[in-house]
Motif scaffolding. Structure first.
Motif, short mmCIF file in Angstrom:
data_model
loop_
_atom_site.label_atom_id
_atom_site.label_comp_id
_atom_site.label_asym_id
_atom_site.label_seq_id
_atom_site.Cartn_x
_atom_site.Cartn_y
_atom_site.Cartn_z
N ALA A 98 1.02 -1.18 0.08
CA ALA A 98 0.08 0.05 -0.13
C ALA A 98 0.91 1.20 -0.19
CB ALA A 98 -0.95 0.08 1.38
N PRO A 99 0.40 2.27 -0.54
CA PRO A 99 1.01 3.66 -0.46
C PRO A 99 1.05 4.02 0.86
CG PRO A 99 -0.95 3.85 -1.99
CD PRO A 99 -0.93 2.52 -1.30
N GLU A 100 2.26 4.87 1.36
CA GLU A 100 2.43 5.27 2.72
C GLU A 100 1.37 5.79 3.22
OE1 GLU A 100 5.71 8.08 4.93
OE2 GLU A 100 6.47 6.92 3.29
N GLY A 101 0.83 5.78 4.58
CA GLY A 101 -0.20 6.34 5.14
C GLY A 101 -1.44 5.92 4.77
N ALA A 102 -1.63 4.83 4.03
CA ALA A 102 -2.84 4.16 3.47
C ALA A 102 -3.56 3.24 4.97
CB ALA A 102 -2.81 3.10 2.48
N ARG A 103 -4.76 3.64 4.79
CA ARG A 103 -5.49 2.56 5.67
C ARG A 103 -5.91 1.40 5.31
NH1 ARG A 103 -11.23 4.37 8.57
NH2 ARG A 103 -11.83 4.00 6.41
N VAL A 104 -5.58 0.03 5.99
CA VAL A 104 -6.17 -1.23 5.45
C VAL A 104 -6.84 -1.73 6.36
CG1 VAL A 104 -5.04 -3.30 4.62
CG2 VAL A 104 -3.89 -1.14 4.12
N THR A 105 -8.03 -2.45 5.91
CA THR A 105 -9.05 -3.18 6.71
C THR A 105 -9.18 -4.45 6.06
OG1 THR A 105 -11.10 -2.00 5.51
CG2 THR A 105 -10.29 -1.06 7.60
N LEU A 106 -9.56 -5.29 6.78
CA LEU A 106 -9.64 -6.83 6.23
C LEU A 106 -10.85 -7.24 7.02
CD1 LEU A 106 -8.40 -9.21 4.85
CD2 LEU A 106 -7.26 -9.70 6.97
N GLY A 107 -11.98 -7.90 6.18
CA GLY A 107 -12.80 -8.17 6.89
C GLY A 107 -13.37 -9.52 5.93
N ARG A 108 -14.36 -10.30 6.68
CA ARG A 108 -14.94 -11.62 5.93
C ARG A 108 -16.42 -11.64 6.15
NH1 ARG A 108 -12.72 -17.55 7.11
NH2 ARG A 108 -14.03 -18.64 5.39
N ALA A 109 -17.11 -11.76 4.93
CA ALA A 109 -18.29 -11.94 4.61
C ALA A 109 -18.92 -13.22 4.37
CB ALA A 109 -18.99 -10.89 3.67
N GLY A 110 -19.12 -14.25 5.10
CA GLY A 110 -19.41 -15.62 4.72
C GLY A 110 -17.96 -16.19 4.16
N GLU A 111 -17.83 -16.63 2.81
CA GLU A 111 -16.75 -17.41 2.34
C GLU A 111 -15.78 -16.43 1.77
OE1 GLU A 111 -15.98 -20.89 2.38
OE2 GLU A 111 -17.73 -20.70 4.00
N LEU A 112 -16.45 -15.05 1.54
CA LEU A 112 -15.38 -14.05 1.15
C LEU A 112 -14.67 -13.08 1.88
CD1 LEU A 112 -17.96 -12.96 -1.91
CD2 LEU A 112 -16.13 -14.83 -2.17
N TRP A 113 -13.40 -13.04 1.64
CA TRP A 113 -12.37 -11.91 2.33
C TRP A 113 -12.51 -10.76 1.57
CZ3 TRP A 113 -10.52 -12.53 6.89
CH2 TRP A 113 -10.22 -13.77 7.45
N ARG A 114 -12.73 -9.63 2.24
CA ARG A 114 -12.84 -8.44 1.67
C ARG A 114 -11.54 -7.52 2.26
NH1 ARG A 114 -18.21 -5.53 1.09
NH2 ARG A 114 -18.20 -7.16 -0.67
N VAL A 115 -10.92 -6.94 1.34
CA VAL A 115 -9.78 -6.03 1.81
C VAL A 115 -9.92 -4.78 1.37
CG1 VAL A 115 -7.19 -5.74 1.81
CG2 VAL A 115 -8.09 -8.12 1.81
N ARG A 116 -9.97 -3.79 2.12
CA ARG A 116 -10.17 -2.22 1.62
C ARG A 116 -8.77 -1.31 1.89
NH1 ARG A 116 -15.39 0.66 1.79
NH2 ARG A 116 -15.08 2.70 0.99
N VAL A 117 -8.23 -0.84 0.76
CA VAL A 117 -7.21 -0.03 1.26
C VAL A 117 -7.58 1.50 0.64
CG1 VAL A 117 -4.91 0.48 0.25
CG2 VAL A 117 -5.55 -1.98 0.75
N GLU A 118 -7.33 2.20 1.72
CA GLU A 118 -7.68 3.66 1.46
C GLU A 118 -6.66 4.65 1.71
OE1 GLU A 118 -11.16 5.10 3.73
OE2 GLU A 118 -12.30 3.27 3.34
N ALA A 119 -6.20 5.44 0.90
CA ALA A 119 -5.38 6.52 0.86
C ALA A 119 -5.74 7.79 0.28
CB ALA A 119 -3.85 5.89 -0.04
N LYS A 120 -5.13 8.73 0.89
CA LYS A 120 -5.55 10.26 0.31
C LYS A 120 -4.88 10.54 -1.04
CE LYS A 120 -6.20 12.23 4.93
NZ LYS A 120 -6.11 13.63 5.59
N ALA A 121 -5.52 11.24 -1.66
CA ALA A 121 -4.89 11.38 -3.00
C ALA A 121 -3.77 12.40 -2.95
CB ALA A 121 -5.98 12.22 -4.01
N PRO A 122 -2.98 12.43 -3.53
CA PRO A 122 -1.74 13.31 -3.64
C PRO A 122 -2.09 14.72 -4.00
CG PRO A 122 -1.22 11.78 -5.57
CD PRO A 122 -2.80 11.16 -4.78
#
Length: 96
Positions: free
Chosen positions: A71-95
């Motif tokens: 991930a880019p520096e300063g990004a926020r990473v979250t990991l979650g599971r919904a049933g059989e699926l894993w969901r990874v969310r990566v958020e970073a501020k636009a330069p």
């Protein structure tokens, strides 16, 4: 005829005074767009790396570490599971 030549003499300077700042702004916008696109691609790659690690049944901390490393520096990473699926969310501020 000489009077018309004198009237046109300063028009090139006036046109340049308008064109140069417009070109600078356009170039800055292009650079910003390239930086934003690069950050977007890094976020997608980081989410993919985290999801791949989670799909391999690696520990949650390892999947988060895999996503954070890409991930880019300063990004926020979250990991979650919904049933059989894993969901990874990566958020970073636009330069900029």
């Amino acid at each position: 005829m000489r009077s018309s030549e004198g009237a046109d003499r300063g028009s090139v300077t006036a046109e340049a005074a308008v064109a140069v700042p417009a070109l600078v702004v356009f170039a800055m916008a292009l650079v910003w767009a390239l930086m934003a696109a690069s950050a977007q691609i890094q976020c997608v790659d980081a989410a993919r790396a985290g999801a791949r690690a989670a799909a391999r049944s690696e520990p949650r901390a390892a999947a988060l570490a895999a996503a954070r490393s890409a991930a880019p520096e300063g990004a926020r990473v979250t990991l979650g599971r919904a049933g059989e699926l894993w969901r990874v969310r990566v958020e970073a501020k636009a330069p900029g």
